[in-house]
Design an enzyme around this catalytic site. Structure first.
Site, PDB file in Angstrom:
ATOM      1  N   ASN A 163      18.772  23.049  63.382  1.00 56.70           N
ATOM      2  CA  ASN A 163      19.463  22.591  62.183  1.00 56.70           C
ATOM      3  C   ASN A 163      20.145  23.634  61.313  1.00 56.70           C
ATOM      4  O   ASN A 163      20.946  23.268  60.466  1.00 56.70           O
ATOM      5  CB  ASN A 163      18.480  21.829  61.286  1.00 56.70           C
ATOM      6  CG  ASN A 163      17.879  20.641  61.979  1.00 56.70           C
ATOM      7  OD1 ASN A 163      18.597  19.764  62.438  1.00 56.70           O
ATOM      8  ND2 ASN A 163      16.568  20.625  62.086  1.00 56.70           N
ATOM      9  N   TYR A 164      19.798  24.909  61.469  1.00 57.48           N
ATOM     10  CA  TYR A 164      20.279  25.878  60.482  1.00 57.48           C
ATOM     11  C   TYR A 164      21.126  27.017  61.023  1.00 57.48           C
ATOM     12  O   TYR A 164      21.995  27.509  60.320  1.00 57.48           O
ATOM     13  CB  TYR A 164      19.092  26.466  59.709  1.00 57.48           C
ATOM     14  CG  TYR A 164      18.536  25.508  58.696  1.00 57.48           C
ATOM     15  CD1 TYR A 164      19.218  25.279  57.511  1.00 57.48           C
ATOM     16  CD2 TYR A 164      17.354  24.831  58.922  1.00 57.48           C
ATOM     17  CE1 TYR A 164      18.728  24.390  56.571  1.00 57.48           C
ATOM     18  CE2 TYR A 164      16.851  23.938  57.996  1.00 57.48           C
ATOM     19  CZ  TYR A 164      17.543  23.724  56.815  1.00 57.48           C
ATOM     20  OH  TYR A 164      17.062  22.845  55.898  1.00 57.48           O
ATOM     21  N   MET A 165      20.838  27.479  62.210  1.00 56.17           N
ATOM     22  CA  MET A 165      21.559  28.656  62.689  1.00 56.17           C
ATOM     23  C   MET A 165      22.807  28.219  63.454  1.00 56.17           C
ATOM     24  O   MET A 165      22.709  27.460  64.411  1.00 56.17           O
ATOM     25  CB  MET A 165      20.648  29.494  63.598  1.00 56.17           C
ATOM     26  CG  MET A 165      19.322  29.807  62.931  1.00 56.17           C
ATOM     27  SD  MET A 165      18.224  30.893  63.845  1.00 56.17           S
ATOM     28  CE  MET A 165      18.310  30.281  65.480  1.00 56.17           C
TER      29      MET A 165
END
Length: 748
Positions: free
Chosen positions: A698-700
């Site tokens: 979800n973030y990188m």
DNA sequence: CTTCAGGACTCAGAAATGTGCGG
DNA sequence: CCCGCACATTTCTGAGTCCTGAA
């Protein structure tokens, strides 16, 4: 329409021509014959609308490959020609190819705010009706007759693990029981004999469920295969949608079955009964021109059919616990999700361009006279530097009491936690965040890392936080003058579409990129193997996970596993000591050397027991036999484990008196074993509470990882699993020198 | 025009399931 | 070569964020 009609018979025949329904193409088409006609008809319509160049009259032999692989003209022809020589692709493979062939990022973009022009799907798959088992729970020691619905509810409770995260926790167990029992009594009715939870005994049902588990364990490979085939059938019927003429995977096509609500943390509603959802409660979203999928539950119909191209959802319904909407949506590898994902990362990349301006702004505003302005600036710092979530308001009667930045309360901050005196600028932040995950960190606002560079204003932030907490009750909000809406409105001044959560994406991606670069520039880097480089990648990933406070709880199994490694380690050390003693004895000419016996007899014993259990499993036809077989199997396995344990304890010894050289060699080997195990244990212990997956998913920004792999000749498979590669298919083509920076903001 | 509930989407860890490696 | 176990991956659904549209 007339010509469509005439084709329909053709197409229908065609379907029946090929061997089995395994081969029937799509979702909508595989529903039973009555709906088939309608579905086929619309499908053709869509085809014609979406691609006018396709001739109206589709030749019979042409139909099959076109449906499955129509997106890929290159693949279609040879596959067609060589059908006889090539291995026939099964349905799953054909669908896979069809989906891979569509590169949404090369397709024309739709109008703003619109997600599709045509969409059709097969609706939602519903769980089977409840099948009563007839096992009676006890009330006051006597068996109670229950209606199927009552029995079902009792079974939901019996299915809960008494030591699990809900009933095993003394804080949550009473909440769970209270809620469950209230709902259970609702189903029982007022006059029912069951009145007090304390007098209920669910153990007969619990035992029955355990038995069922045992029976399931005893399945043969053939049965396993059959089960998988069943699941595949459902997948092929419900798991695919056609969006603008392209096949896409549906994410959650199985309706959530009823059960006890399993809220996280101290959720005030845990244990309440989550009721069975009927098709009437479900709304569909699909094209006006598409056939409405047949409702799979006999005698029922969909609640509503809508045609909203602004929505990504295929179906929606409301759950009865909190009245919240649930959705059936396309899967993570779909174009909908891919587009949103790419735009999310691009937005985060664009933040690189504005971050300096934002930091300059909050530097100034931290000292502003207006409380609101000062709080906005301080909150922005907290979100930027500590990567907290924005923290919306929550109703603690309805939801667990968790917080984020804006909802932090005075009680969550401890100033000078270690009593170090006036100069101390440490604050311990301790609160429950999303999913009731504990955030517990002592931040030294006076430290260099918080006072360097453009965002380093730790000292001032400390003063502000202290001031915000002054003269407030413990339960009052630290940032009383602001809320997430104001904060986001504030952020939008700097950048279009900027919200608090973008900072987490931005910081995660930035951190990953920087951590990866650190290693790449070290002189020894080029000598490392791909596997060693992957270890470094995971270390970088870990930094991100720690930044975002992504945790996992240590399961009982893991705990015991860690313990057993500890015990093993101790045994190895003891053995090494003993080996050294043996060495000394040999030098001294002492003949009293401990030896070990051959274990052959016991080996065969264990083997025989296992073989017998296997035979029992195969021969078992009745319930009792299956349970017996599983029990025998488990016994045999335990025996095997015990033997392995016994062997391990004597593993350092010999059957005959060893030479001095043999002993020396073994001491070296044991030392290596000890070292390896110690390292392993430390590594496992360090990482047991960090969850790397969430940040990866979800973030990188995946393009950072893809470019890194390309630069360093690490196969992408070592970093991204199959699903992740599918989800991030749009990111796979970046060049090795791709960078996460403001220039990627274009697609946002 | 403003407010705010609720709608629609992303993000979250636990649990279930699959797999590959070492003994 | 096989088998069990540890580890990886996938599924499941609850829990956030953010925005829209109705009142």
């Amino acid at each position: 329409d007339e010509s469509d009609e005439s084709e329909e018979g053709d197409d229908d025949d065609d379907d029946d021509d090929y061997d089995s329904d395994d081969d029937k193409p799509l979702a909508a088409m595989s529903s039973s014959s009555s709906s088939k006609k309608a579905a086929v008809k619309t499908k053709l319509k869509i085809k014609i609308r979406a691609s006018p160049e396709v001739p109206k009259k589709v030749k019979r032999e042409d139909t099959k490959p076109r449906k499955a692989i129509k997106e890929d003209p290159d693949r279609k022809k040879p596959a067609k020609k060589n059908t006889r020589e090539l291995k026939k692709l099964d349905k799953t493979e054909r669908l896979q190819y069809a989906m891979q062939a569509f590169l949404w990022w090369e397709a024309p973009v739709l109008a703003e705010g619109v997600n599709w022009s045509t969409m059709e799907h097969a609706g939602v798959s519903f769980p089977e009706d409840y099948e009563p088992h007839g096992v009676k729970m006890l009330y006051n020691g006597t068996p109670v007759d229950l209606t199927p619905a009552q029995e079902e509810a009792a079974t939901f409770f019996a299915a809960m693990d008494p030591d699990g995260m809900h009933l095993g926790n003394p804080k949550t167990a009473p909440i769970f029981i209270k809620n469950f029992f209230a709902d259970f009594k609702g189903i029982l009715g007022r006059q029912h004999v069951i009145q007090k939870f304390e007098k209920c005994d669910f153990s007969p049902i619990r035992q029955h469920l355990n038995e069922q588990k045992m029976i399931r364990k005893a399945i043969t490979d053939d049965e396993k295969k059959a089960n998988k085939e069943d699941r595949n059938q459902v997948l092929h019927r419900f798991g695919f949608a056609i969006v603008d003429g392209h096949i896409e995977r549906v994410g959650n096509y199985n309706m959530e079955p009823p059960g006890a609500f399993r809220g996280r943390g101290e959720h005030p509603k845990m244990g309440k009964l989550k009721s069975r959802v009927a098709p009437e409660q479900v709304s569909m979203n699909l094209s006006e021109c598409a056939a409405v999928p047949k409702c799979p539950v006999p005698g029922h119909a969909w609640g509503d059919v809508r045609h909203d191209p602004r929505g990504q959802w295929l179906a929606t319904w409301k759950e009865n616990i909190n009245g919240q909407s649930k959705y059936m949506q396309l899967a993570a590898q779909s174009s909908f999700k891919g587009k949103s994902d790419r735009s999310k990362y691009s937005k985060a990349g664009l933040l690189c361009k504005y971050i300096t301006k934002i930091r300059k702004s909050y530097k100034k505003d931290l000292k502003n006279k207006n409380v609101e302005t000062r709080q906005l600036a301080t909150a922005t710092w907290v979100i930027d530097r500590l990567a907290l979530r924005v923290g919306g308001e929550k109703d603690t009667d309805e939801e667990a009491d968790t917080v984020g930045c804006c909802s932090l309360r005075v009680e969550h901050l401890t100033f000078d936690p270690n009593d170090e005196g006036i100069d101390n600028k440490e604050i311990e932040l301790e609160f429950l965040g999303k999913d009731s995950m504990l955030f517990k960190q002592t931040i030294d606002f006076g430290a260099e890392m918080y006072n360097q560079g453009e965002g380093g204003l730790g000292n001032q932030v400390f003063e502000n936080l202290k001031a915000f907490c002054k003269k407030k009750k413990k339960t009052e909000e630290v940032f009383h003058a602001i809320n997430p809406t104001m904060l986001n409105a504030h952020l939008k001044q700097f950048m279009d579409g900027l919200t608090a959560k973008v900072f987490r994406t931005y910081n995660a991606s930035k951190t990953l990129q920087e951590e990866l670069r650190k290693h790449e520039t070290s002189p020894l880097w080029a000598n490392l193997s791909a596997t060693e480089k992957v270890v470094q990648y995971n270390n970088a990933n870990r930094e991100v996970a720690i930044l975002c406070n992504h945790q996992r709880s240590v399961s009982k199994a893991q705990e015991t596993q860690l313990e057993s490694i500890g015990v093993k380690l101790a045994t190895l050390k003891k053995q090494r000591k003993q080996l050294k003693a043996i060495g000394r004895k040999l030098v001294a000419g002492d003949s009293d050397i401990p030896l070990r016996k051959s274990s052959q007899a016991m080996d065969e014993d264990v083997k025989a027991a296992l073989a017998k259990a296997k035979r029992m499993k195969e021969a078992a036809t009745t319930k009792e036999q299956k349970i017996k077989a599983t029990e025998a199997d488990e016994k045999a396995k335990q025996k095997k484990r015990d033997l392995a344990q016994a062997k391990f304890e004597k593993a350092h010894l010999w059957e005959k008196v060893p030479s001095q050289d043999q002993v020396k060699k073994r001491i070296v080997a044991w030392t290596a074993k000890v070292a390896k195990m110690e390292l392993d244990l430390k590594h496992k212990d360090d990482n047991k509470e960090v969850s790397l997956g969430t940040s990866k998913i979800n973030y990188m920004d995946p393009r950072i990882s893809v470019a890194w792999c390309k630069r360093n000749e690490v196969p992408i498979e070592k970093i991204f699993s199959k699903t992740l590669r599918d989800k991030f298919n749009w990111a796979m083509a970046v060049s090795p020198d791709w960078e996460f920076n403001e220039s990627i903001g274009n697609e946002a």
